[in-house]
Design a protein around this motif. Structure first.
Motif, PDB file in Angstrom:
ATOM      1  N   ILE A 101      -0.041 -24.744 -21.601  1.00 51.83           N
ATOM      2  CA  ILE A 101      -0.963 -23.622 -21.794  1.00 51.83           C
ATOM      3  C   ILE A 101      -2.315 -23.979 -21.199  1.00 51.83           C
ATOM      4  O   ILE A 101      -2.814 -25.099 -21.406  1.00 51.83           O
ATOM      5  N   VAL A 102      -2.902 -23.049 -20.475  1.00 46.11           N
ATOM      6  CA  VAL A 102      -4.255 -23.244 -19.953  1.00 46.11           C
ATOM      7  C   VAL A 102      -5.091 -22.017 -20.303  1.00 46.11           C
ATOM      8  O   VAL A 102      -4.699 -20.886 -20.021  1.00 46.11           O
ATOM      9  N   VAL A 103      -6.241 -22.255 -20.911  1.00 47.68           N
ATOM     10  CA  VAL A 103      -7.209 -21.197 -21.214  1.00 47.68           C
ATOM     11  C   VAL A 103      -8.499 -21.538 -20.482  1.00 47.68           C
ATOM     12  O   VAL A 103      -9.145 -22.549 -20.780  1.00 47.68           O
ATOM     13  N   THR A 104      -8.869 -20.719 -19.503  1.00 43.92           N
ATOM     14  CA  THR A 104     -10.066 -21.013 -18.691  1.00 43.92           C
ATOM     15  C   THR A 104     -11.254 -20.234 -19.243  1.00 43.92           C
ATOM     16  O   THR A 104     -11.556 -19.132 -18.814  1.00 43.92           O
ATOM     17  N   ASN A 105     -11.929 -20.852 -20.181  1.00 40.54           N
ATOM     18  CA  ASN A 105     -13.025 -20.187 -20.887  1.00 40.54           C
ATOM     19  C   ASN A 105     -14.409 -20.596 -20.403  1.00 40.54           C
ATOM     20  O   ASN A 105     -15.384 -19.874 -20.640  1.00 40.54           O
ATOM     21  N   ALA A 106     -14.545 -21.722 -19.731  1.00 44.09           N
ATOM     22  CA  ALA A 106     -15.869 -22.259 -19.387  1.00 44.09           C
ATOM     23  C   ALA A 106     -16.699 -21.251 -18.600  1.00 44.09           C
ATOM     24  O   ALA A 106     -16.191 -20.580 -17.703  1.00 44.09           O
ATOM     25  N   GLY A 107     -17.975 -21.176 -18.953  1.00 41.69           N
ATOM     26  CA  GLY A 107     -18.851 -20.253 -18.243  1.00 41.69           C
ATOM     27  C   GLY A 107     -20.312 -20.516 -18.542  1.00 41.69           C
ATOM     28  O   GLY A 107     -20.653 -21.208 -19.510  1.00 41.69           O
ATOM     29  N   VAL A 108     -21.167 -19.996 -17.691  1.00 40.62           N
ATOM     30  CA  VAL A 108     -22.614 -20.071 -17.880  1.00 40.62           C
ATOM     31  C   VAL A 108     -23.220 -18.713 -17.548  1.00 40.62           C
ATOM     32  O   VAL A 108     -22.585 -17.885 -16.882  1.00 40.62           O
ATOM     33  N   LEU A 109     -24.429 -18.504 -18.006  1.00 42.45           N
ATOM     34  CA  LEU A 109     -25.175 -17.278 -17.694  1.00 42.45           C
ATOM     35  C   LEU A 109     -26.479 -17.631 -16.992  1.00 42.45           C
ATOM     36  O   LEU A 109     -27.141 -18.610 -17.353  1.00 42.45           O
ATOM     37  N   ARG A 110     -26.831 -16.840 -16.016  1.00 45.25           N
ATOM     38  CA  ARG A 110     -28.141 -16.915 -15.375  1.00 45.25           C
ATOM     39  C   ARG A 110     -28.560 -15.474 -15.073  1.00 45.25           C
ATOM     40  O   ARG A 110     -28.567 -15.018 -13.947  1.00 45.25           O
ATOM     41  N   ILE A 126     -20.983 -18.342 -10.150  1.00 41.68           N
ATOM     42  CA  ILE A 126     -19.730 -18.174  -9.416  1.00 41.68           C
ATOM     43  C   ILE A 126     -18.921 -19.473  -9.419  1.00 41.68           C
ATOM     44  O   ILE A 126     -17.699 -19.478  -9.592  1.00 41.68           O
ATOM     45  N   ASN A 127     -19.597 -20.608  -9.248  1.00 37.53           N
ATOM     46  CA  ASN A 127     -18.895 -21.891  -9.212  1.00 37.53           C
ATOM     47  C   ASN A 127     -18.202 -22.192 -10.533  1.00 37.53           C
ATOM     48  O   ASN A 127     -17.036 -22.591 -10.545  1.00 37.53           O
ATOM     49  N   VAL A 128     -18.911 -22.019 -11.644  1.00 28.79           N
ATOM     50  CA  VAL A 128     -18.334 -22.361 -12.942  1.00 28.79           C
ATOM     51  C   VAL A 128     -17.218 -21.389 -13.313  1.00 28.79           C
ATOM     52  O   VAL A 128     -16.106 -21.795 -13.676  1.00 28.79           O
ATOM     53  N   HIS A 129     -17.501 -20.096 -13.217  1.00 32.45           N
ATOM     54  CA  HIS A 129     -16.512 -19.106 -13.643  1.00 32.45           C
ATOM     55  C   HIS A 129     -15.344 -18.983 -12.661  1.00 32.45           C
ATOM     56  O   HIS A 129     -14.178 -19.109 -13.064  1.00 32.45           O
ATOM     57  N   VAL A 130     -15.654 -18.697 -11.420  1.00 32.46           N
ATOM     58  CA  VAL A 130     -14.597 -18.373 -10.461  1.00 32.46           C
ATOM     59  C   VAL A 130     -13.918 -19.640  -9.935  1.00 32.46           C
ATOM     60  O   VAL A 130     -12.698 -19.795 -10.035  1.00 32.46           O
ATOM     61  N   ARG A 131     -14.721 -20.554  -9.378  1.00 33.65           N
ATOM     62  CA  ARG A 131     -14.107 -21.769  -8.838  1.00 33.65           C
ATOM     63  C   ARG A 131     -13.527 -22.623  -9.967  1.00 33.65           C
ATOM     64  O   ARG A 131     -12.462 -23.239  -9.802  1.00 33.65           O
ATOM     65  N   GLY A 132     -14.218 -22.638 -11.113  1.00 33.24           N
ATOM     66  CA  GLY A 132     -13.704 -23.393 -12.250  1.00 33.24           C
ATOM     67  C   GLY A 132     -12.363 -22.864 -12.734  1.00 33.24           C
ATOM     68  O   GLY A 132     -11.474 -23.632 -13.115  1.00 33.24           O
ATOM     69  N   THR A 133     -12.211 -21.549 -12.724  1.00 34.73           N
ATOM     70  CA  THR A 133     -10.922 -20.957 -13.097  1.00 34.73           C
ATOM     71  C   THR A 133      -9.879 -21.249 -12.032  1.00 34.73           C
ATOM     72  O   THR A 133      -8.750 -21.662 -12.333  1.00 34.73           O
ATOM     73  N   PHE A 134     -10.241 -21.047 -10.772  1.00 38.58           N
ATOM     74  CA  PHE A 134      -9.315 -21.244  -9.654  1.00 38.58           C
ATOM     75  C   PHE A 134      -8.776 -22.672  -9.591  1.00 38.58           C
ATOM     76  O   PHE A 134      -7.556 -22.896  -9.498  1.00 38.58           O
ATOM     77  N   THR A 135      -9.646 -23.664  -9.629  1.00 39.87           N
ATOM     78  CA  THR A 135      -9.193 -25.048  -9.452  1.00 39.87           C
ATOM     79  C   THR A 135      -8.315 -25.511 -10.622  1.00 39.87           C
ATOM     80  O   THR A 135      -7.306 -26.186 -10.416  1.00 39.87           O
ATOM     81  N   LYS A 175     -16.654 -12.275 -13.360  1.00 44.46           N
ATOM     82  CA  LYS A 175     -15.641 -11.804 -14.302  1.00 44.46           C
ATOM     83  C   LYS A 175     -14.683 -10.804 -13.669  1.00 44.46           C
ATOM     84  O   LYS A 175     -13.488 -10.769 -14.006  1.00 44.46           O
ATOM     85  N   ALA A 176     -15.172  -9.989 -12.745  1.00 49.48           N
ATOM     86  CA  ALA A 176     -14.272  -9.089 -12.018  1.00 49.48           C
ATOM     87  C   ALA A 176     -13.326  -9.904 -11.142  1.00 49.48           C
ATOM     88  O   ALA A 176     -12.124  -9.598 -11.038  1.00 49.48           O
ATOM     89  N   ALA A 177     -13.840 -10.954 -10.516  1.00 48.62           N
ATOM     90  CA  ALA A 177     -13.011 -11.813  -9.672  1.00 48.62           C
ATOM     91  C   ALA A 177     -11.913 -12.492 -10.482  1.00 48.62           C
ATOM     92  O   ALA A 177     -10.769 -12.618 -10.025  1.00 48.62           O
ATOM     93  N   ILE A 178     -12.251 -12.931 -11.680  1.00 48.59           N
ATOM     94  CA  ILE A 178     -11.267 -13.617 -12.517  1.00 48.59           C
ATOM     95  C   ILE A 178     -10.100 -12.700 -12.847  1.00 48.59           C
ATOM     96  O   ILE A 178      -8.923 -13.098 -12.778  1.00 48.59           O
TER      97      ILE A 178
END
Length: 325
Positions: A101-110, A126-135, A175-178
């Motif tokens: 199971i993988v839950v990709t929850n990590a994120g930051v706000l700016r 974008i790096n944390v949410h999108v690339r972090g989810t992708f990798t 979030k739309a990308a995810i």
């Protein structure tokens, strides 16, 4: 809207720990929503790899899970890089013997309006949410496929990614990308028996604490009191624990046939979001020249133009925020 019958009595013993023997990674799980997800997966039987950038917070999360009888270990690293993704998967396999199971929850706000948002503000989110989810998902799926694991991918979206929100260009894009990636993965992973779904949570977090509209809801939570029904039902706004049940469900065998979905949850409300689709269609012989659009667009689409942003219902008088002194 469908009213779902409430459960009664005690659940059968075999359904209380549907994740026994499973291993989960939850990114960004040192506190808040991520910790609620990790703790619930552990309660349901899974061993959990906790992830956070703060070592002390991560170890406290592990201790909290173990204090409830669960199994957990920590990886202290920011998501985004392939190296962190590999470390998360190898830690799951080396420590607990596998990964399911993988839950990709990590994120930051700016958050900043467009003209005030810097390149760094945009790139970090974008790096944390999108690339972090992708990798992380790429590394996990490689493990699933190589080892014949019918794994579960659960990504985390947001109403902002579905509807937009002022001052959140970077977050809305991420979030739309995810959700878009998740739909694609559901197609690519189907043959391997792996499911991929996005959860759209609405819950009391550090961010909502600063919004006057939610003052009475947050105050109730802080006081250990039930949140008023207006928030839980009308807005679908609740606690982090209200979201965690959906995470455990999607991770379980009970959800084996659910994939490619975006599911909203918060308070007492559960929602299935639609895929983007055409809401109105018009044809014009020979195609649509400028003049045709000028003269015909309003008639064809004027009543079907879509709204943007979240529209909150007016607060009842008793739930109005305290006036500033």
């Amino acid at each position: 809207m469908t009213d779902v019958p409430q459960p009664t009595g005690t659940a059968p013993a075999q359904s209380e720990r549907p994740l026994d023997g499973k291993v989960a990674i939850v990114t960004g799980s040192g506190q808040g929503l991520g910790l609620a997800y990790a703790a619930e997966l552990a309660r349901r039987g899974a061993a959990v790899v906790v992830n956070d950038v703060n070592g002390e917070v991560a170890q406290q999360a592990v201790a909290a899970i173990e204090g409830e009888g669960g199994r957990a270990t920590a990886v202290v690293a920011p998501v985004g890089s392939t190296e962190t993704a590999k470390q998360l998967v190898s830690t799951a396999v080396d420590t607990f013997g596998g990964l399911d199971i993988v839950v990709t929850n990590a994120g930051v706000l700016r958050d900043k309006s467009l003209l005030k948002m810097s390149d760094e503000d945009f790139d970090l989110v974008i790096n944390v949410h999108v690339r972090g989810t992708f990798t992380v998902v790429r590394e996990a799926f490689a493990y699933f496929k190589e080892n014949g694991v019918a794994g579960r991918i659960i990504t985390i979206g947001s109403p902002t990614g579905q509807r937009g929100n002022f001052g959140q260009t970077n977050y809305a894009a991420a979030k739309a990308a995810i959700v878009g990636m998740t739909r694609t993965w559901a197609i690519e992973m189907k043959r391997a028996g792996v499911t991929a779904n996005a959860v759209i949570p609405v819950a009391a977090t550090a961010m909502t604490r600063t919004i006057p509209y939610f003052e009475k809801a947050i105050a109730a939570v802080d006081a250990g009191e039930p949140m008023p029904d207006f928030f839980r039902k009308e807005l679908g706004f609740g606690t982090a624990d209200d979201v965690a049940g959906l995470i455990a469900f999607l991770a379980s065998e009970a959800a084996a046939n659910i994939t490619g979905q975006a599911i909203g949850v918060g308070g007492d409300r559960l929602q299935l979001w639609s895929h983007p689709q055409a809401v109105e269609t018009a044809y014009h012989d020979g195609g649509w020249a400028y003049e045709d659009l000028r003269d015909g667009f309003e008639a064809a689409f004027g009543d079907a133009l879509q709204t943007v942003g979240e529209k909150f219902a007016e607060l009842p008088e008793a739930l109005q925020p305290t006036p500033k002194q």
